[in-house]
Design a protein around this motif. Structure first.
Motif, mmCIF file in Angstrom:
data_model
loop_
_atom_site.group_PDB
_atom_site.id
_atom_site.type_symbol
_atom_site.label_atom_id
_atom_site.label_comp_id
_atom_site.label_asym_id
_atom_site.label_seq_id
_atom_site.Cartn_x
_atom_site.Cartn_y
_atom_site.Cartn_z
ATOM 1 N N UNK A 131 109.915 -18.894 -87.778
ATOM 2 C CA UNK A 131 110.410 -17.777 -86.424
ATOM 3 C C UNK A 131 111.602 -18.247 -85.623
ATOM 4 N N UNK A 132 111.300 -19.439 -85.286
ATOM 5 C CA UNK A 132 112.451 -19.841 -84.330
ATOM 6 C C UNK A 132 113.665 -20.299 -85.065
ATOM 7 N N UNK A 133 113.717 -20.725 -86.359
ATOM 8 C CA UNK A 133 114.933 -20.876 -87.091
ATOM 9 C C UNK A 133 115.473 -19.320 -87.286
ATOM 10 N N UNK A 134 114.790 -18.393 -87.418
ATOM 11 C CA UNK A 134 115.232 -17.065 -87.948
ATOM 12 C C UNK A 134 116.164 -16.338 -86.497
ATOM 13 N N UNK A 135 115.224 -16.580 -85.337
ATOM 14 C CA UNK A 135 115.929 -16.199 -84.150
ATOM 15 C C UNK A 135 117.497 -16.982 -83.922
ATOM 16 N N UNK A 136 117.242 -18.470 -84.035
ATOM 17 C CA UNK A 136 118.596 -19.097 -83.738
ATOM 18 C C UNK A 136 119.891 -18.606 -84.694
ATOM 19 N N UNK A 137 119.322 -18.436 -85.932
ATOM 20 C CA UNK A 137 120.469 -17.781 -87.021
ATOM 21 C C UNK A 137 121.008 -16.506 -86.606
ATOM 22 N N UNK A 138 119.987 -15.614 -86.029
ATOM 23 C CA UNK A 138 120.547 -14.262 -85.560
ATOM 24 C C UNK A 138 121.479 -14.491 -84.383
ATOM 25 N N UNK A 139 121.003 -15.582 -83.499
ATOM 26 C CA UNK A 139 122.071 -15.867 -82.452
ATOM 27 C C UNK A 139 123.290 -16.200 -82.964
ATOM 28 N N UNK A 140 123.582 -17.072 -83.754
ATOM 29 C CA UNK A 140 124.601 -17.619 -84.577
ATOM 30 C C UNK A 140 125.500 -16.678 -85.024
ATOM 31 N N UNK A 141 124.763 -15.492 -85.677
ATOM 32 C CA UNK A 141 125.420 -14.421 -86.220
ATOM 33 C C UNK A 141 125.746 -13.494 -85.267
ATOM 34 N N UNK A 142 125.415 -13.407 -84.018
ATOM 35 C CA UNK A 142 125.891 -12.559 -82.980
ATOM 36 C C UNK A 142 126.834 -13.305 -82.327
ATOM 37 N N UNK A 143 126.923 -14.351 -82.316
ATOM 38 C CA UNK A 143 128.070 -15.253 -81.817
ATOM 39 C C UNK A 143 129.315 -15.191 -82.897
ATOM 40 N N UNK A 144 129.272 -15.584 -84.078
ATOM 41 C CA UNK A 144 130.254 -15.075 -85.052
ATOM 42 C C UNK A 144 130.783 -13.750 -84.974
ATOM 43 N N UNK A 145 129.726 -12.623 -84.702
ATOM 44 C CA UNK A 145 130.513 -11.419 -84.647
ATOM 45 C C UNK A 145 131.372 -11.121 -83.392
ATOM 46 N N UNK A 281 124.261 -12.602 -75.317
ATOM 47 C CA UNK A 281 123.215 -12.084 -76.231
ATOM 48 C C UNK A 281 122.927 -13.055 -77.193
ATOM 49 N N UNK A 282 123.825 -13.827 -78.010
ATOM 50 C CA UNK A 282 123.625 -14.699 -79.013
ATOM 51 C C UNK A 282 122.999 -15.941 -78.083
ATOM 52 N N UNK A 283 123.557 -16.433 -77.031
ATOM 53 C CA UNK A 283 122.924 -17.441 -76.563
ATOM 54 C C UNK A 283 121.537 -17.263 -76.059
ATOM 55 N N UNK A 284 121.005 -16.006 -75.651
ATOM 56 C CA UNK A 284 119.726 -15.666 -75.167
ATOM 57 C C UNK A 284 118.808 -15.959 -76.655
ATOM 58 N N UNK A 285 119.296 -15.417 -77.752
ATOM 59 C CA UNK A 285 118.646 -15.445 -78.955
ATOM 60 C C UNK A 285 118.285 -17.012 -79.564
ATOM 61 N N UNK A 286 119.471 -17.689 -79.431
ATOM 62 C CA UNK A 286 119.319 -19.147 -79.720
ATOM 63 C C UNK A 286 118.064 -20.027 -78.674
ATOM 64 N N UNK A 287 118.427 -19.561 -77.483
ATOM 65 C CA UNK A 287 117.398 -20.092 -76.380
ATOM 66 C C UNK A 287 115.943 -19.670 -76.957
ATOM 67 N N UNK A 288 115.911 -18.364 -77.089
ATOM 68 C CA UNK A 288 114.519 -18.200 -77.458
ATOM 69 C C UNK A 288 114.007 -18.658 -78.905
ATOM 70 N N UNK A 289 114.980 -18.990 -79.721
ATOM 71 C CA UNK A 289 114.566 -19.673 -81.082
ATOM 72 C C UNK A 289 113.943 -21.222 -80.705
ATOM 73 N N UNK A 290 114.691 -21.597 -79.888
ATOM 74 C CA UNK A 290 114.376 -23.116 -79.390
ATOM 75 C C UNK A 290 113.177 -23.014 -78.692
ATOM 76 N N UNK A 291 112.874 -22.303 -77.842
ATOM 77 C CA UNK A 291 111.621 -22.261 -77.074
ATOM 78 C C UNK A 291 110.506 -22.231 -78.213
ATOM 79 N N UNK A 292 110.558 -21.156 -79.103
ATOM 80 C CA UNK A 292 109.739 -20.861 -80.067
ATOM 81 C C UNK A 292 109.592 -22.191 -80.980
#
Length: 302
Positions: A131-145, A281-292
């Motif tokens: 779950x944490x990895x999926x959230x982090x990857x989503x954050x990276x995708x947002x940053x790349x976008x 938004x990407x930063x928030x997703x990565x942060x949430x992934x790290x907390x998970x």
């Protein structure tokens, strides 16, 4: 002693100071890049820091290993944990802001878990890790976008370079486990890998950067290089190992969540950097992934 012990106020202060020092490394590098090429910054950082750590070990009376096997291990760790990621991050920062580089660097725990899953027999993916990895990857995708829509030339390359650095750190975290088995103290390991990095970086700088062809850096650049080496490397390592001993590795890992905040604030205050809504938004997703990943939101399976 439990690795999830409560954090006392003094350790919270050291944790915030460590996040400021490591977040400051992105700020110092951005300042130095205005006059110094990336590889030369890497060499200056590790050479000055190695000298400071050598003095620290001497004052403490700590012996330095001299066996060939140990120094080969230092070379491997120096390449994965310093030479390659430092070069990629500094080069990436020629295209993107220091705050954004720090956010991408925060994905290191994601890569560490993925690498350990495939290379370490005692590390396997679980639901909360996935779950944490999926959230982090989503954050990276947002940053790349966000960078794809940016008008800045090479911005995507900057993001990819910083992701490559995070992946290298992931390999370094697994490689570094051997130091404990070899009985190498953390401070000695830090000195050894940084010294090995300086030895590897020197010929590269002479061949690639040819520093004698560049002008003498200004006072601000010299200050940034010294701050990067003494504050963000030598002093940061000493505080890091102190926190590992007093607060535990799990609590100390919280610094990963704090570093981007320090770097973004420094970039905004002194470099005029601003993050877009997509980047936040990407930063928030990565942060949430790290907390998970840290297990504080999802109960860990025992």
């Amino acid at each position: 002693m439990s690795d999830t012990r409560p954090i006392v106020p003094g350790d919270w202060g050291l944790l915030c100071l460590l996040s400021l020092l490591w977040g400051g490394s992105f700020f110092f590098a951005k300042v130095a890049l205005s006059e110094v090429p990336p590889l030369t910054i890497v060499l200056a950082r590790v050479a000055i820091a190695a000298s400071a750590l050598w003095l620290y070990l001497r004052l403490r009376g700590t012996p330095i290993p001299s066996t060939a096997a140990t120094w080969w291990a230092f070379c491997g760790m120096g390449f994965l944990n310093n030479l390659l990621p430092f070069t990629l991050i500094f080069w990436g920062q020629t295209f993107i802001e220091s705050g954004l580089a720090s956010i991408i660097n925060a994905t290191t725990p994601l890569f560490s878990i993925l690498v350990a899953h495939f290379l370490a027999a005692d590390e396997r993916l679980s639901l909360y890790k996935l779950t944490g990895i999926a959230l982090g990857i989503a954050g990276v995708v947002v940053l790349l976008g966000a960078q794809t829509s940016s008008a800045a030339d090479g911005a995507v390359w900057g993001v990819l370079a910083c992701l490559g650095a995070a992946l290298s750190y992931g390999f370094a975290n697994t490689f570094g486990r051997r130091f404990k088995r070899m009985g190498i103290a953390p401070a000695v390991g830090a000195f050894g890998q940084i010294t090995a990095t300086a030895c590897m970086a020197l010929p590269l700088v002479l061949i690639v950067d040819r520093p004698w062809q560049h002008g003498m850096p200004g006072l601000a650049t010299w200050g940034a290089l010294i701050g990067l080496a003494l504050l963000s490397t030598a002093l940061a390592y000493i505080i890091f190992f102190r926190l590992i001993a007093t607060a535990g590795a799990t609590n100390t890992s919280l610094v990963t969540l704090l570093i981007p905040i320090s770097a973004v604030l420094l970039g905004a205050a002194f470099l005029g950097e601003r993050l877009s809504a997509l980047q936040l938004g990407g930063m928030a997703l990565i942060g949430l992934g790290l907390v998970v990943l840290d297990g504080r939101l999802l109960p860990r399976s025992r």
